[in-house]
Write a protein that holds these residues in place. Structure first.
Motif, mmCIF file in Angstrom:
data_model
loop_
_atom_site.group_PDB
_atom_site.id
_atom_site.type_symbol
_atom_site.label_atom_id
_atom_site.label_comp_id
_atom_site.label_asym_id
_atom_site.label_seq_id
_atom_site.Cartn_x
_atom_site.Cartn_y
_atom_site.Cartn_z
ATOM 1 N N LEU A 247 0.833 -1.197 0.000
ATOM 2 C CA LEU A 247 0.000 0.000 0.000
ATOM 3 C C LEU A 247 0.869 1.250 0.000
ATOM 4 O O LEU A 247 0.617 2.204 -0.730
ATOM 5 N N LYS A 248 1.924 1.221 0.796
ATOM 6 C CA LYS A 248 2.884 2.332 0.809
ATOM 7 C C LYS A 248 3.567 2.450 -0.558
ATOM 8 O O LYS A 248 3.718 3.540 -1.096
ATOM 9 N N LEU A 249 3.980 1.321 -1.099
ATOM 10 C CA LEU A 249 4.703 1.315 -2.373
ATOM 11 C C LEU A 249 3.821 1.675 -3.573
ATOM 12 O O LEU A 249 4.327 2.076 -4.616
ATOM 13 N N SER A 250 2.506 1.538 -3.419
ATOM 14 C CA SER A 250 1.599 1.830 -4.531
ATOM 15 C C SER A 250 1.435 3.324 -4.787
ATOM 16 O O SER A 250 0.919 3.709 -5.835
ATOM 17 N N GLU A 251 1.898 4.133 -3.837
ATOM 18 C CA GLU A 251 1.818 5.596 -3.959
ATOM 19 C C GLU A 251 0.410 6.043 -4.331
ATOM 20 O O GLU A 251 0.178 6.667 -5.367
ATOM 21 N N GLY A 252 -0.533 5.693 -3.437
ATOM 22 C CA GLY A 252 -1.917 6.102 -3.652
ATOM 23 C C GLY A 252 -2.587 5.373 -4.799
ATOM 24 O O GLY A 252 -3.427 5.939 -5.492
ATOM 25 N N PHE A 253 -2.220 4.131 -4.997
ATOM 26 C CA PHE A 253 -2.735 3.291 -6.081
ATOM 27 C C PHE A 253 -2.393 3.842 -7.459
ATOM 28 O O PHE A 253 -3.084 3.566 -8.436
ATOM 29 N N SER A 254 -1.292 4.585 -7.539
ATOM 30 C CA SER A 254 -0.865 5.110 -8.841
ATOM 31 C C SER A 254 0.103 4.173 -9.555
ATOM 32 O O SER A 254 0.416 4.390 -10.723
ATOM 33 N N LYS A 255 0.587 3.146 -8.862
ATOM 34 C CA LYS A 255 1.477 2.150 -9.480
ATOM 35 C C LYS A 255 0.743 0.814 -9.505
ATOM 36 O O LYS A 255 0.274 0.324 -8.477
ATOM 37 N N LEU A 256 0.668 0.223 -10.686
ATOM 38 C CA LEU A 256 -0.170 -0.957 -10.896
ATOM 39 C C LEU A 256 0.269 -2.178 -10.090
ATOM 40 O O LEU A 256 -0.540 -2.774 -9.381
ATOM 41 N N PRO B 52 2.273 -2.768 -7.342
ATOM 42 C CA PRO B 52 2.033 -2.761 -5.900
ATOM 43 C C PRO B 52 0.540 -2.694 -5.559
ATOM 44 O O PRO B 52 0.103 -3.276 -4.557
ATOM 45 N N SER B 53 -0.248 -2.034 -6.396
ATOM 46 C CA SER B 53 -1.692 -1.947 -6.151
ATOM 47 C C SER B 53 -2.344 -3.322 -6.241
ATOM 48 O O SER B 53 -3.223 -3.661 -5.429
ATOM 49 N N LEU B 54 -1.920 -4.114 -7.210
ATOM 50 C CA LEU B 54 -2.441 -5.483 -7.340
ATOM 51 C C LEU B 54 -2.017 -6.340 -6.149
ATOM 52 O O LEU B 54 -2.793 -7.185 -5.673
ATOM 53 N N VAL B 55 -0.799 -6.134 -5.657
ATOM 54 C CA VAL B 55 -0.320 -6.877 -4.488
ATOM 55 C C VAL B 55 -1.133 -6.501 -3.241
ATOM 56 O O VAL B 55 -1.426 -7.355 -2.407
ATOM 57 N N VAL B 56 -1.531 -5.238 -3.140
ATOM 58 C CA VAL B 56 -2.381 -4.808 -2.024
ATOM 59 C C VAL B 56 -3.674 -5.616 -2.020
ATOM 60 O O VAL B 56 -4.056 -6.206 -1.001
ATOM 61 N N VAL B 57 -4.345 -5.649 -3.145
ATOM 62 C CA VAL B 57 -5.630 -6.343 -3.239
ATOM 63 C C VAL B 57 -5.463 -7.837 -2.959
ATOM 64 O O VAL B 57 -6.208 -8.432 -2.180
#
Length: 108
Positions: A21-30, A32-37
């Motif tokens: 979530l930190k690495l996704s930078e507000g869900f702007s990076k695909l 890390p965002s997928l890893v969050v979910v």
């Protein structure tokens, strides 16, 4: 024993999701965002199975939350350049101590 192994999986997945979530930078990076979910999905499915196996919800959630908080704080300091203070260490000790007391209090 199997419930605690599954709980460890839930903790690892939740920590992975939170750090991502930190690495996704507000869900702007695909990626890390997928890893969050995926991390949160695995964490909640595993936690639900732990509860289905009979581990008391208070104990399971206390261990899951405290271990997650401690692990994320440690990862933040070691790998993400975050600072740690004496007060933060004391807080982590109190959280972990509280979980130990919950575990001891729930012993049958």
């Amino acid at each position: 024993m199997a419930a605690y192994l599954l709980l460890a999986l839930a903790i690892a997945a939740e920590v992975t999701g939170t750090v991502s979530l930190k690495l996704s930078e507000g869900f702007s990076k695909l990626t890390p965002s997928l890893v969050v979910v995926a991390g949160y999905a695995v964490a909640f499915v595993a936690l639900s199975l732990v509860l289905k196996m009979g581990l008391p919800v208070g104990v399971a959630y206390a261990i899951w939350a405290a271990a997650g908080v401690a692990a994320v704080a440690l990862i933040g300091v070691l790998f993400l350049g975050e600072h740690i203070s004496v007060a933060m260490v004391a807080g982590l000790v109190l959280v972990i101590g509280g979980v130990v007391l919950i575990e001891l209090g729930s012993a049958r």
